[in-house]
Scaffold this active site. Structure first.
Site, PDB file in Angstrom:
ATOM      1  N   ASN A 126       0.869  -1.187   0.000  1.00  0.00           N
ATOM      2  CA  ASN A 126       0.000   0.000   0.000  1.00  0.00           C
ATOM      3  C   ASN A 126       0.903   1.232   0.000  1.00  0.00           C
ATOM      4  O   ASN A 126       1.504   1.561   1.018  1.00  0.00           O
ATOM      5  CB  ASN A 126      -0.890  -0.035   1.254  1.00  0.00           C
ATOM      6  CG  ASN A 126      -1.757   1.212   1.380  1.00  0.00           C
ATOM      7  OD1 ASN A 126      -1.812   2.036   0.465  1.00  0.00           O
ATOM      8  ND2 ASN A 126      -2.429   1.342   2.519  1.00  0.00           N
ATOM      9  N   TRP A 127       0.987   1.867  -1.149  1.00  0.00           N
ATOM     10  CA  TRP A 127       1.910   3.003  -1.275  1.00  0.00           C
ATOM     11  C   TRP A 127       1.377   4.253  -0.579  1.00  0.00           C
ATOM     12  O   TRP A 127       2.107   5.241  -0.431  1.00  0.00           O
ATOM     13  CB  TRP A 127       2.158   3.328  -2.757  1.00  0.00           C
ATOM     14  CG  TRP A 127       2.909   2.270  -3.516  1.00  0.00           C
ATOM     15  CD1 TRP A 127       3.294   1.029  -3.055  1.00  0.00           C
ATOM     16  CD2 TRP A 127       3.362   2.343  -4.871  1.00  0.00           C
ATOM     17  NE1 TRP A 127       3.953   0.339  -4.051  1.00  0.00           N
ATOM     18  CE2 TRP A 127       4.012   1.128  -5.176  1.00  0.00           C
ATOM     19  CE3 TRP A 127       3.287   3.322  -5.872  1.00  0.00           C
ATOM     20  CZ2 TRP A 127       4.578   0.850  -6.425  1.00  0.00           C
ATOM     21  CZ3 TRP A 127       3.848   3.062  -7.120  1.00  0.00           C
ATOM     22  CH2 TRP A 127       4.486   1.840  -7.387  1.00  0.00           C
ATOM     23  N   LYS A 128       0.111   4.245  -0.206  1.00  0.00           N
ATOM     24  CA  LYS A 128      -0.517   5.430   0.414  1.00  0.00           C
ATOM     25  C   LYS A 128      -0.271   6.650  -0.482  1.00  0.00           C
ATOM     26  O   LYS A 128      -0.241   6.500  -1.704  1.00  0.00           O
ATOM     27  CB  LYS A 128      -0.007   5.609   1.849  1.00  0.00           C
ATOM     28  CG  LYS A 128      -0.156   4.310   2.660  1.00  0.00           C
ATOM     29  CD  LYS A 128       0.064   4.468   4.133  1.00  0.00           C
ATOM     30  CE  LYS A 128      -0.077   3.109   4.821  1.00  0.00           C
ATOM     31  NZ  LYS A 128       0.018   3.177   6.268  1.00  0.00           N
ATOM     32  N   HIS A 151      -9.414   1.047   5.370  1.00  0.00           N
ATOM     33  CA  HIS A 151      -8.108   1.287   5.998  1.00  0.00           C
ATOM     34  C   HIS A 151      -8.300   2.230   7.181  1.00  0.00           C
ATOM     35  O   HIS A 151      -9.092   3.171   7.118  1.00  0.00           O
ATOM     36  CB  HIS A 151      -7.122   1.881   4.985  1.00  0.00           C
ATOM     37  CG  HIS A 151      -5.720   1.829   5.479  1.00  0.00           C
ATOM     38  ND1 HIS A 151      -5.232   2.735   6.396  1.00  0.00           N
ATOM     39  CD2 HIS A 151      -4.720   0.958   5.222  1.00  0.00           C
ATOM     40  CE1 HIS A 151      -3.983   2.410   6.678  1.00  0.00           C
ATOM     41  NE2 HIS A 151      -3.643   1.350   5.980  1.00  0.00           N
ATOM     42  N   GLU A 185      -6.609   4.608   8.217  1.00  0.00           N
ATOM     43  CA  GLU A 185      -6.383   6.034   7.913  1.00  0.00           C
ATOM     44  C   GLU A 185      -7.626   6.660   7.314  1.00  0.00           C
ATOM     45  O   GLU A 185      -7.924   7.831   7.568  1.00  0.00           O
ATOM     46  CB  GLU A 185      -5.161   6.182   6.977  1.00  0.00           C
ATOM     47  CG  GLU A 185      -3.864   5.936   7.743  1.00  0.00           C
ATOM     48  CD  GLU A 185      -2.725   5.362   6.920  1.00  0.00           C
ATOM     49  OE1 GLU A 185      -2.774   5.434   5.673  1.00  0.00           O
ATOM     50  OE2 GLU A 185      -1.782   4.820   7.529  1.00  0.00           O
ATOM     51  N   GLU A 211      -4.970  -4.948  10.672  1.00  0.00           N
ATOM     52  CA  GLU A 211      -3.962  -3.899  10.847  1.00  0.00           C
ATOM     53  C   GLU A 211      -4.240  -3.158  12.150  1.00  0.00           C
ATOM     54  O   GLU A 211      -5.048  -2.223  12.170  1.00  0.00           O
ATOM     55  CB  GLU A 211      -4.031  -2.899   9.688  1.00  0.00           C
ATOM     56  CG  GLU A 211      -3.727  -3.480   8.328  1.00  0.00           C
ATOM     57  CD  GLU A 211      -3.184  -2.427   7.365  1.00  0.00           C
ATOM     58  OE1 GLU A 211      -2.156  -2.695   6.745  1.00  0.00           O
ATOM     59  OE2 GLU A 211      -3.761  -1.331   7.260  1.00  0.00           O
ATOM     60  N   GLY A 261       2.938   2.316  10.854  1.00  0.00           N
ATOM     61  CA  GLY A 261       3.893   3.407  10.685  1.00  0.00           C
ATOM     62  C   GLY A 261       4.624   3.781  11.973  1.00  0.00           C
ATOM     63  O   GLY A 261       5.291   4.801  12.038  1.00  0.00           O
ATOM     64  N   SER A 291       3.837  -2.081  10.282  1.00  0.00           N
ATOM     65  CA  SER A 291       5.286  -2.155  10.450  1.00  0.00           C
ATOM     66  C   SER A 291       5.883  -3.502  10.069  1.00  0.00           C
ATOM     67  O   SER A 291       6.800  -3.992  10.730  1.00  0.00           O
ATOM     68  CB  SER A 291       5.674  -1.763  11.882  1.00  0.00           C
ATOM     69  OG  SER A 291       5.295  -0.420  12.145  1.00  0.00           O
ATOM     70  N   GLY A 337       3.057  -1.077   4.249  1.00  0.00           N
ATOM     71  CA  GLY A 337       3.057   0.347   3.942  1.00  0.00           C
ATOM     72  C   GLY A 337       4.462   0.807   3.601  1.00  0.00           C
ATOM     73  O   GLY A 337       4.964   0.607   2.495  1.00  0.00           O
ATOM     74  N   GLY A 338       5.138   1.426   4.576  1.00  0.00           N
ATOM     75  CA  GLY A 338       6.448   2.051   4.362  1.00  0.00           C
ATOM     76  C   GLY A 338       7.449   1.180   3.615  1.00  0.00           C
ATOM     77  O   GLY A 338       8.106   1.648   2.674  1.00  0.00           O
TER      78      GLY A 338
HETATM   79  P1  13P Z   1       3.306   0.442   7.663  1.00  0.00           P
HETATM   80  O1  13P Z   1       3.823  -0.841   7.041  1.00  0.00           O
HETATM   81  O2  13P Z   1       4.019   1.658   7.153  1.00  0.00           O
HETATM   82  O3  13P Z   1       3.216   0.350   9.143  1.00  0.00           O
HETATM   83  O4  13P Z   1       1.791   0.609   7.123  1.00  0.00           O
HETATM   84  C1  13P Z   1       0.925  -0.467   7.226  1.00  0.00           C
HETATM   85  C2  13P Z   1      -0.323  -0.134   6.482  1.00  0.00           C
HETATM   86  O5  13P Z   1      -1.082   0.717   6.897  1.00  0.00           O
HETATM   87  C3  13P Z   1      -0.579  -0.857   5.221  1.00  0.00           C
HETATM   88  O6  13P Z   1      -1.869  -0.612   4.759  1.00  0.00           O
END
Ligand code: 13P
Length: 255
Positions: free
Chosen positions: A10-12, A95, A97, A167, A173, A212, A233-234
């Site tokens: 997930n590149w956000k 998600h 977020e 999640e 993050g 993470s 994510g990251g």
């Molecule tokens: P991180 O891997 O950056 O913690 O993000 C996880 C995430 O929200 C994937 O959708």
């Protein structure tokens, strides 16, 4: 029970034309086979990434989708039909977020799932508790409420063509990963919940862990019986880190 491992990135709200070309070219060169790899770039970049993925088995996901089914006056929205039109197979819904920053409710998430099913897209349904909810012993109640909202609105059959992602909000993050044991406990709880509706669907449902996930913790997470992969994510923005997670997923299937 055999379930193929899945690693989704997930590149956000990250990326650029130049960075995407570099990242995708590194991924297509060295991605392992036999696992499912999904990339979720920002919607604006989906077509460009799609063109670069020609001939690769890496699939694409939207990061969000409109809750409205019919084309019309919904400024800024992107429909499930449009994702289907350009060859996107999945979309992330629910998600944390989006729940936190855009006030998305359980019922909105359920509607989005239905829109995706109508167009033959598979939802990647995210559930997860906040730190306060975990500390007050409500983790299971929260994820159960979030998942039941989808099952009640769409029917359990939706989960025959969906991916579930656990999640925990406090692990996203932050560098704090749920321990493999803690994540496994929630994954098993979620699968058990689906079993009450349909045992077969529950057995085949892929449940990814997100929060993470890095190259150095992926293998221990993937060794858990109900952790079928990761939503990253990251680390999905760095080719070598994402590839290492993909290779850990493949190794866990062999082992
Ligand atoms: P991180 O891997 O950056 O913690 O993000 C996880 C995430 O929200 C994937 O959708």
């Amino acid at each position: 029970m055999y379930r193929k491992k899945i690693v989704a990135g997930n590149w956000k709200m990250n990326g650029s034309v130049t960075k995407n070309v570099q990242l995708v070219s590194a991924l297509t060169q060295s991605a392992p086979d036999n696992i499912e790899i999904i990339l979720a770039p920002p919607a604006l970049y989906l077509s460009g990434v799609k063109a670069q993925l020609m001939g690769s088995s890496i699939a694409l996901a939207g990061q969000n989708v409109a809750a409205e089914g019919q084309a019309g006056a919904y400024t800024g929205e992107i429909s499930a039909q449009m994702f289907a039109d350009i060859g996107v197979s999945y979309a992330i819904v629910g998600h944390s977020e989006r729940r936190q920053y855009y006030a998305e409710t359980d019922s909105l998430v359920a509607k989005k799932c239905l829109r995706l099913r109508e167009q033959g897209l598979k939802p990647i349904i995210c559930v997860g508790e906040s730190l306060a909810e975990r500390e007050s012993g409500q983790a299971e109640a929260v994820v159960s409420r979030q998942l039941k909202a989808v099952i009640d609105y769409c029917g359990v059959e939706l989960l025959a063509d969906a991916i579930l992602a656990y999640e925990p909000v406090w692990a996203i993050g932050t560098g704090k990963t749920a321990t493999p044991h803690d994540a496994q406990a929630i994954h098993a709880f979620l699968r058990q919940l689906v079993t009450i509706y349909d045992k077969n669907i529950a057995n085949y449902l892929p449940i990814l862990y997100g929060g993470s996930v890095k190259a150095d913790n992926a293998a221990s997470l993937f060794s858990m019986p109900d952790i079928d992969g990761a939503l990253v994510g990251g680390a999905s923005l760095v080719a070598q880190d994402f590839l290492a997670i993909c290779h850990a997923a493949k190794a866990s299937m062999v082992g």
